[in-house]
Design an enzyme around this catalytic site. Structure first.
Site, mmCIF file in Angstrom:
data_model
loop_
_atom_site.group_PDB
_atom_site.id
_atom_site.type_symbol
_atom_site.label_atom_id
_atom_site.label_comp_id
_atom_site.label_asym_id
_atom_site.label_seq_id
_atom_site.Cartn_x
_atom_site.Cartn_y
_atom_site.Cartn_z
ATOM 1 N N PRO A 1 7.933 -9.269 -2.806
ATOM 2 C CA PRO A 1 8.304 -8.302 -3.846
ATOM 3 C C PRO A 1 8.201 -8.904 -5.255
ATOM 4 O O PRO A 1 8.149 -8.162 -6.234
ATOM 5 C CB PRO A 1 9.763 -7.952 -3.514
ATOM 6 C CG PRO A 1 9.932 -8.307 -2.076
ATOM 7 C CD PRO A 1 9.017 -9.473 -1.821
ATOM 8 N N GLU B 1 14.886 -15.719 3.729
ATOM 9 C CA GLU B 1 15.111 -15.379 2.320
ATOM 10 C C GLU B 1 13.861 -15.591 1.478
ATOM 11 O O GLU B 1 13.817 -15.211 0.308
ATOM 12 C CB GLU B 1 16.252 -16.224 1.733
ATOM 13 C CG GLU B 1 17.594 -16.063 2.430
ATOM 14 C CD GLU B 1 18.056 -14.613 2.517
ATOM 15 O OE1 GLU B 1 18.029 -13.930 1.480
ATOM 16 O OE2 GLU B 1 18.429 -14.176 3.624
ATOM 17 N N ARG C 1 -11.255 -0.651 4.829
ATOM 18 C CA ARG C 1 -11.876 0.677 4.702
ATOM 19 C C ARG C 1 -12.816 0.770 3.507
ATOM 20 O O ARG C 1 -13.556 1.747 3.367
ATOM 21 C CB ARG C 1 -10.836 1.806 4.712
ATOM 22 C CG ARG C 1 -9.632 1.614 3.862
ATOM 23 C CD ARG C 1 -8.504 2.552 4.243
ATOM 24 N NE ARG C 1 -8.947 3.930 4.411
ATOM 25 C CZ ARG C 1 -9.460 4.678 3.454
ATOM 26 N NH1 ARG C 1 -9.593 4.205 2.246
ATOM 27 N NH2 ARG C 1 -9.835 5.918 3.706
ATOM 28 N N ASP D 1 -11.415 10.032 -1.348
ATOM 29 C CA ASP D 1 -9.973 9.896 -1.171
ATOM 30 C C ASP D 1 -9.206 9.778 -2.478
ATOM 31 O O ASP D 1 -9.756 9.497 -3.526
ATOM 32 C CB ASP D 1 -9.650 8.658 -0.324
ATOM 33 C CG ASP D 1 -9.794 8.951 1.156
ATOM 34 O OD1 ASP D 1 -10.028 10.112 1.497
ATOM 35 O OD2 ASP D 1 -9.670 8.000 1.946
HETATM 36 N N1 4GY Z 1 7.765 -5.329 -0.719
HETATM 37 N N2 4GY Z 1 5.680 -6.367 -0.891
HETATM 38 C C1 4GY Z 1 7.062 -7.394 0.423
HETATM 39 C C2 4GY Z 1 8.266 -7.737 1.169
HETATM 40 C C3 4GY Z 1 9.261 -9.362 2.697
HETATM 41 C C4 4GY Z 1 11.296 -12.510 2.852
HETATM 42 C C5 4GY Z 1 9.261 -12.962 1.568
HETATM 43 C C6 4GY Z 1 6.894 -6.291 -0.411
HETATM 44 O O1 4GY Z 1 5.098 -7.446 -0.396
HETATM 45 N N3 4GY Z 1 5.923 -8.065 0.399
HETATM 46 O O2 4GY Z 1 9.243 -7.045 1.139
HETATM 47 N N4 4GY Z 1 8.173 -8.876 1.883
HETATM 48 C C7 4GY Z 1 9.812 -10.657 2.208
HETATM 49 C C8 4GY Z 1 10.759 -11.167 3.228
HETATM 50 C C9 4GY Z 1 10.212 -13.462 2.580
HETATM 51 C C10 4GY Z 1 8.696 -11.644 1.942
#
Ligand code: 4GY
Length: 264
Positions: free
Chosen positions: A97, A124, A162, A177
């Site tokens: 994220p 984590e 795709r 699309d």
């Molecule tokens: N949202 N976009 C995501 C995610 C999980 C702990 C790092 C997201 O890309 N990845 O939520 N990934 C986390 C879980 C380790 C990745």
């Protein structure tokens, strides 16, 4: 395109080979997906891929060592290239994220690489020194938190696959699309003409192809205005679309619903 995946759950990612467009692309040898289990690259205590975080706090952090060893092994194997020649560039991506937002434009850019290595974190997160030493780019699929990078990795692989020539049955599909034109897609309908009291918009039954094309373009604009006005600001519109947009905005100002559901 060769995809490599570093994961603690290779069986999850290998499901890409069991159905759909990714399975077909594998069968046609348009893509390959080769998984490595992070757990196979631990050096110290057998099979320990995580440790408690320095500074304290809840949860565990993935150690840099097995991730570095796994990605370096994968990169070496992938750099050999499809033809066995050494030195092919491998682009390494970590899904998190905290990454830059993945979108269709980024999918198109990533589709230009010969070899992509996708690294999946768990717990984590991963020791930041692994990212500093071995990751070219951090990507996020959106502002939500999953338990691991496997599902985002699979989404990225499918989005790229795709776009590869020959991956879709109908070659126009990728162009038509949503997002190829930077707008949302128009609504779609199939038989029957009436379902639970809701009728298919008249124009789609008219056989008037020009009218149908205009209606679809306008409905795509309507939805985008209603749901994703941020996309309108960046979209490059044709002169017809600009006229349609103007009309849609006027209707909305006058309290007229320009959405297809008004016909119902
Ligand atoms: N949202 N976009 C995501 C995610 C999980 C702990 C790092 C997201 O890309 N990845 O939520 N990934 C986390 C879980 C380790 C990745």
């Amino acid at each position: 395109m060769r995809f490599g995946v570093i994961t603690l759950f290779p069986e999850l990612v290998q499901a890409l080979g069991t159905g759909g467009i990714t399975a077909r692309a594998m069968a046609r040898e348009l893509i390959s997906v080769s998984c490595r289990n992070t757990r196979d690259f631990t050096e110290d205590r057998p099979s320990s891929v995580d440790e408690r975080p320095y500074g304290g706090g809840p949860g565990m952090v993935m150690s840099a060592q097995p991730l570095c060893a796994a990605t370096r092994a994968a990169r070496e194997a992938m750099a050999e290239g499809a033809d066995g020649a050494a030195g092919a560039a491998v682009h390494t991506v970590y899904l998190t994220p905290q990454g830059r937002r993945f979108d269709q434009a980024r999918a198109r850019e990533l589709a230009q690489h010969d070899a992509l290595l996708l690294v999946c974190g768990r717990y984590e997160g991963v020791d930041e020194r692994f990212i500093a030493s071995d990751v070219d780019e951090e990507l996020s699929l959106g502002d939500f938190v999953l338990s691991g990078g496997e599902l985002p990795t699979m989404a990225v692989i499918e989005a790229i696959t795709r776009l590869l020539p020959g991956a879709l049955g109908h070659e126009d599909s990728a162009v038509e699309d949503s997002f190829s034109g930077a707008l949302l897609d128009c609504p779609h309908f199939t038989r029957p003409e009436e379902f639970e009291g809701r009728k298919v918009p008249e124009v789609l039954l008219s056989g008037d192809h020009a009218a149908i094309r205009d209606w679809r373009a306008e409905q795509a604009l309507v939805r985008t205005v209603e749901r994703r006005p941020d996309l309108i600001r960046n979209a490059v519109l044709t002169s017809v679309q600009r006229e349609q947009l103007e009309r849609v905005r006027q209707q909305r100002e006058q309290g007229v619903n320009p959405n297809w559901e008004r016909e119902q």
